[in-house]
Write a protein that holds these residues in place. Structure first.
Motif, mmCIF file in Angstrom:
data_model
loop_
_atom_site.group_PDB
_atom_site.id
_atom_site.type_symbol
_atom_site.label_atom_id
_atom_site.label_comp_id
_atom_site.label_asym_id
_atom_site.label_seq_id
_atom_site.Cartn_x
_atom_site.Cartn_y
_atom_site.Cartn_z
ATOM 1 N N LEU A 283 -29.042 27.303 50.678
ATOM 2 C CA LEU A 283 -28.422 26.384 51.637
ATOM 3 C C LEU A 283 -29.349 26.101 52.804
ATOM 4 C CD1 LEU A 283 -26.034 24.788 52.746
ATOM 5 C CD2 LEU A 283 -25.118 26.930 53.677
ATOM 6 N N SER A 286 -31.895 23.599 51.741
ATOM 7 C CA SER A 286 -31.288 22.275 51.617
ATOM 8 C C SER A 286 -31.070 21.635 52.986
ATOM 9 C CB SER A 286 -29.950 22.381 50.876
ATOM 10 O OG SER A 286 -30.138 22.892 49.575
ATOM 11 N N VAL A 299 -24.463 17.954 52.570
ATOM 12 C CA VAL A 299 -24.742 19.373 52.315
ATOM 13 C C VAL A 299 -23.728 20.282 53.010
ATOM 14 C CG1 VAL A 299 -26.445 21.209 52.646
ATOM 15 C CG2 VAL A 299 -27.189 18.942 51.920
ATOM 16 N N THR A 300 -23.291 19.909 54.211
ATOM 17 C CA THR A 300 -22.481 20.826 55.030
ATOM 18 C C THR A 300 -20.979 20.630 54.890
ATOM 19 O OG1 THR A 300 -22.629 19.277 56.912
ATOM 20 C CG2 THR A 300 -24.296 21.001 56.760
ATOM 21 N N TYR A 303 -18.736 23.517 53.845
ATOM 22 C CA TYR A 303 -18.751 24.717 54.686
ATOM 23 C C TYR A 303 -18.108 24.492 56.050
ATOM 24 C CZ TYR A 303 -22.231 25.888 51.163
ATOM 25 O OH TYR A 303 -22.872 26.104 49.984
ATOM 26 N N GLN A 313 -17.127 26.051 45.210
ATOM 27 C CA GLN A 313 -16.929 27.248 46.034
ATOM 28 C C GLN A 313 -15.825 28.131 45.477
ATOM 29 O OE1 GLN A 313 -16.463 25.367 49.959
ATOM 30 N NE2 GLN A 313 -18.141 26.650 50.659
ATOM 31 N N LYS A 367 -27.145 18.946 44.896
ATOM 32 C CA LYS A 367 -27.822 19.341 46.131
ATOM 33 C C LYS A 367 -29.297 19.655 45.918
ATOM 34 C CE LYS A 367 -23.627 21.117 48.264
ATOM 35 N NZ LYS A 367 -22.879 22.299 48.737
#
Length: 980
Positions: A283, A286, A299-300, A303, A313, A367
């Motif tokens: 991560l 990335s 990407v985020t 999260y 996840q 990703k």
């Protein structure tokens, strides 16, 4: 101080224990968690506060540099000494070998990682020294090219740029960046220091996005970091920017801010995820690869706090990640049945296990940097189109008038490479109003080729796959494309198109505003300003050639009293010898214009030969009720203030229009749909550029005009005005240093744009010698003694200030180049008193013809651009104004009616506004005509005027031919014949 040291001071206090651990992530994009632990203690070796000591800044930085990169203490003193010596542009071969050897011995395998990753400087709390050694090695391998200057100067400049960035900016400027007006081509390689380090080189990305050479981008980053303004850079640092214009610099500055925003947000996200325990090595890599906010959001998103998590996840939480990785690495050993847990949701049967593995693989694919790069390259080669259609619910919720505005886009499709900026903005507006639906269409061929490439090349398993596992792999690739990658591509395309369209709209607004501000002033005339109106009458204001208000009045021209009011107007015109009427283009403009045109045609105002012109009154009403107007004209009614403003817009457009917020001037396109922050910053920059390039007379200019000079602001302008009121007029530029708040950097930025009327100053000095002598005395040491206020606090001492007029102060030559200018005057046999006269022009021409421009510059040990600026300053006549090359208002005596127009009629008009799809021209019929952009060709444009682009700007006079007249819709289509 520059902006960089301020950030250092403010942010060095903030780091917490979590922040202290962060630098371990910033050394390499591929380090494992074990390597992070190994690097943690080394961050404590870099103590930022010690940089404030100037005497020991260099050796301490070098020591920190070696320990930071190697990870171990290097006790080779000769290497430390060589570090300082290796800073010049052409380093010795031995130094490079020794440095590389030292790195290889201590860093080992990490050297390869550091070389692959763009090495950019870090934020103070993230140990900025760790990238220095690798940075210096990079610059050693590629010696930069620079202009011919003294080697010692280059060495000193290089040293200060790398090791003394906490020094005052003026010292850096004088010693290296621009010694005596001789800036070098490259300020120290293409590597620059940034607060946040990413896995990409900010110089390279900036160059790719703006199509500007990398060395120019590197120089611009440094110049902006040192708080140099765009007007100063464009005029006095031409060598460093390859002669770029202000618009290009603004584009680079905006793109740079976007990249820094991405980097800052990325590192903020890294810190947040690290504290939450969600940050993994994959991560982290990335995140550092993200170049846009869209990529970062992609990407985020899984999260973010409060998110229930993605399918991938949830599958990882069930323990299916080893199975997914095993399918790619060692599929022969994979047994999915072993993961079945009948009582666990998501693992109850083989179908659920396969679905979980598929979701994890799809997340990995979506990703992966190489996978995303491939699909983006593939899209660039294919036909990708954007489509819009009429929304089904729009007919119920919107009125027919709004729907008709978007008739062109009810069934619209266009290649994203060919679509125009105004079309994107129109589509976006229709979508926001829920009138249109918009989608990006990517052909199926892209998906098919992408899936084949993933299965057979990028993600091809290392061992033979069973048919059921191959099915899972194919489904994972298709799922990654359909559910994750395709929406990402659509967002990227829409975001890129919108961003480019907004930038072009803002830049177009800026170009139009510049053209309007630089309209040639009409000096030496008494003007009558008319603010038209019906019920409340037409407001009149008569101003003198020096902008003083002579008379104000109200006349009612459109309420049956026209003949009686004509007598009053005639009396006023004759009383003040006024033969020019300026009419605002607002309500009742058409009727007021017809009224004056009829009187002029009947020669009613004889013996005066009266003419009139139409001027935009955009923003006049807002200005008339502003605090600035109340302060300037406290005794006038706000309605009459607008008439004064309209008249002054012709007399001195720049001085009047700067009083109005630029966005209210109304020469933009979709200005309410674009980023208001970007719009304001660009327009303010354009105003600063125009005011600076025109220049201001420091002893007569207003505070409002002065605050727009490069380097000045409201507070500094007010301080200058207060100093002038207290001490009398300024005699020379050096006296500016006495003003409170004007430090060396501010003086450097503004001095070249401030003018001094030499005749006025000489007269003042001859009449006020005794007063000046008692007002302030300067000793040889440079301390100022005020006779009247000896007991109070002394003003800021200025050693170089003196009460002697300097003829160079009336020119555009910067004080840093005065020594070169004096040497040039001696070389040609001239003196400062001949500035602006024909004798000076003859002497300059004789020398340049004999020696040549380059030869003369070499003889004076300066650059060609600096010498050319000096020649311009010495030869331009006194009172030279760059606006004389621009168009004046179009004065008329008669009017043309809309009904008089016919196809083929040839008219002259004035450009009112310019857009990417065409130019609107005021031809005097109350409705502007449109010249489509296809009718504006290079052959029709003026060859005399320098053009920034293939287009026209507000204020230019053109000759046009009527192509079509649509009376019901009041539309006129024109063809450009020529520019007058």
């Amino acid at each position: 101080m520059t902006s960089l040291p301020r950030r250092v001071k403010s942010e060095a206090k903030a780091p917490t224990s979590e922040d202290d651990e962060l630098p371990s992530f910033l050394n390499s994009s591929s380090e494992s968690e074990e390597e992070e632990e190994e690097w943690k203690p080394k961050n404590k070796t870099a103590k930022r506060p010690r940089l404030t000591k100037k005497n020991d800044a260099k050796p301490k930085k070098v020591a920190a540099l070696q320990s930071g990169v190697a990870g171990k203490k290097v006790k080779k003193i000769p290497v430390k000494e060589e570090m300082d010596v290796s800073l010049p542009i052409a380093p010795e071969e031995n130094n490079k070998v020794q440095l590389q050897k030292s790195k290889e011995e201590n860093v080992g395998a990490k050297l390869k990682t550091l070389k692959q990753k763009p090495l950019l400087p870090k934020k103070p709390e993230v140990s900025p020294f760790k990238g220095m050694n690798a940075k210096s090695l990079e610059s050693d391998e590629k010696p930069s090219t620079s202009a011919p200057v003294v080697l010692n100067q280059v060495k000193l400049e290089k040293s200060e740029e790398d090791f003394a960035f906490d020094e005052p900016p003026l010292k850096k400027m004088k010693s290296g960046t621009s010694p005596e007006g001789k800036p070098v081509k490259n300020l120290g390689g293409n590597k620059v220091k940034e607060e946040f380090e990413m896995n990409w080189d900010i110089v390279q990305v900036l160059s790719e996005r703006t199509n500007v050479e990398p060395w120019v981008c590197a120089n611009l980053i440094r110049l902006f970091q040192e708080e140099n303004t765009i007007p100063f850079i464009v005029r006095y640092r031409k060598e460093l920017i390859n002669n770029l214009e202000a618009d290009a610099l603004r584009e680079v500055q905006q793109t740079l801010e976007e990249l820094r925003t991405v980097a800052k947000k990325t590192h903020t996200t890294i810190q947040k995820l690290k504290k939450e325990g969600k940050l993994s090595g994959c991560l982290f890599t990335s995140l550092l690869n993200c170049r846009t906010l869209e990529e970062l959001d992609h990407v985020t998103t899984p999260y973010k706090t409060g998110s229930k998590g993605t399918k991938a996840q949830r599958a990882r939480q069930l323990g299916l990640e080893p199975a997914a990785l095993s399918l790619l690495q060692s599929p022969m050993e994979l047994n999915l049945f072993s993961y079945i847990r009948p009582n666990t949701k998501g693992l109850a049967n083989i179908q659920e296990v396969e679905a979980g593995v598929q979701h994890i693989l799809a997340d990995i694919f979506a990703k992966d940097k190489d996978t995303l790069d491939f699909i983006r390259r593939l899209c660039q080669q294919r036909y990708i189109c954007i489509q819009s259609a009429l929304a089904k619910v729009s007919s119920k919720n919107s009125n027919e008038k709004d729907i008709d505005k978007f008739q062109l886009y009810h069934e619209f499709s266009c290649n994203i490479k060919n679509i125009q900026h105004h079309q994107i903005l129109a589509i976006n507006r229709g979508e926001n109003l829920k009138i249109l639906t918009v989608k990006v269409n990517i052909p199926d061929g892209v998906k098919n080729e992408f899936c084949w490439w993933c299965v057979n090349e990028r993600w091809r398993p290392k061992q033979f796959l069973k048919p059921e596992l191959m099915r899972i792999l194919r489904n994972s690739v298709e799922d990654a494309y359909k559910r994750l990658i395709y929406p990402l591509l659509c967002r990227e395309f829409r975001s890129k198109l919108t961003s480019d369209a907004e930038k072009e709209s803002v830049m177009m607004f800026g170009r139009n505003l510049r053209q309007l501000l630089l309209t040639s002033p009409v000096r030496g005339r008494t003007l009558m300003g008319v603010d038209p109106g019906y019920k409340h009458g037409c407001k009149l204001a008569i101003i003198s050639p020096t902008s003083q208000i002579l008379h104000t009045d109200i006349v009612y021209l459109h309420s049956g009293q026209g003949f009686r009011e004509a007598e009053k107007i005639k009396r006023l015109l004759l009383q003040f010898s006024c033969s020019t009427v300026v009419i605002g283009n607002g309500t009742a403009c058409r009727e007021t214009e017809a009224y004056f045109a009829d009187l002029i045609m009947k020669k009613y105002f004889a013996p005066l030969d009266v003419v009139y012109c139409i001027v935009s009154e955009a923003g006049a009403s807002i200005y008339s009720v502003s605090p600035e107007a109340s302060k300037e004209m406290p005794d006038l009614d706000p309605n009459l203030r607008s008439a004064v403003s309209i008249a002054r817009r012709v007399q001195d457009p720049l001085a009047e229009l700067v009083k109005i917020e630029p966005k209210h001037i109304g020469v933009g396109m979709y200005q309410h749909d674009v980023s208001q922050t970007l719009l304001k910053a660009t327009l303010d920059s354009v105003v600063e550029e125009c005011v600076s390039f025109v220049g201001v007379d420091i002893n007569i200019c207003s505070e409002i005009l002065l605050r727009h000079i490069a380097g000045l602001n409201t507070t500094r302008a007010r301080n200058i005005i207060e100093w002038r009121e207290k001490n009398g007029p300024f005699i020379n530029r050096e006296q500016l240093k006495e003003v409170k708040g004007l430090g060396p950097k501010t003086f450097q930025q503004c001095a070249g744009f401030i003018r001094f009327n030499q005749d006025y100053i000489k007269t003042f000095c001859s009449n006020k010698k005794t007063q000046l002598g008692s007002h302030a005395l300067f000793t040889k040491a440079g301390t100022q003694v005020t006779n009247e206020k000896q007991g109070k606090k002394k003003s800021k001492p200025t050693p170089s200030a003196s009460y002697q007029p300097n003829p160079l102060d009336q020119t555009c030559i910067h004080p840093e180049s005065y020594s070169i200018a004096m040497r040039f005057l001696s070389f040609i046999g001239g003196n400062a008193n001949e500035i602006g006269k024909s004798d000076m022009q003859q002497k300059v021409n004789a020398v340049i013809q004999k020696e040549g421009l380059e030869g003369t510059a070499k003889r004076l040990n300066t650059t060609v651009h600096t010498l050319q600026l000096i020649i311009d300053g010495l030869t331009q006549p006194e009172g030279f104004d760059i606006r004389t090359d621009f168009d004046k208002p179009d004065f008329k005596r008669s009017i043309v009616c809309f009904e008089d127009l016919s196809v083929g009629t040839v008219l002259t008009g004035k450009v009112e506004n310019a857009t990417p799809f065409g130019v609107f021209v005021d031809i005097g019929v109350g409705k502007a005509g449109l010249i489509p952009v296809r009718n504006i060709t290079e052959a029709k444009l003026s060859k005399v005027k320098k053009r920034r682009s293939l287009g026209l700007g507000p204020g230019e006079r053109v000759e046009v031919k009527v192509l079509n007249v649509d009376i019901p819709r009041l539309r006129i289509t024109l063809d450009l014949i020529r520019v007058l």
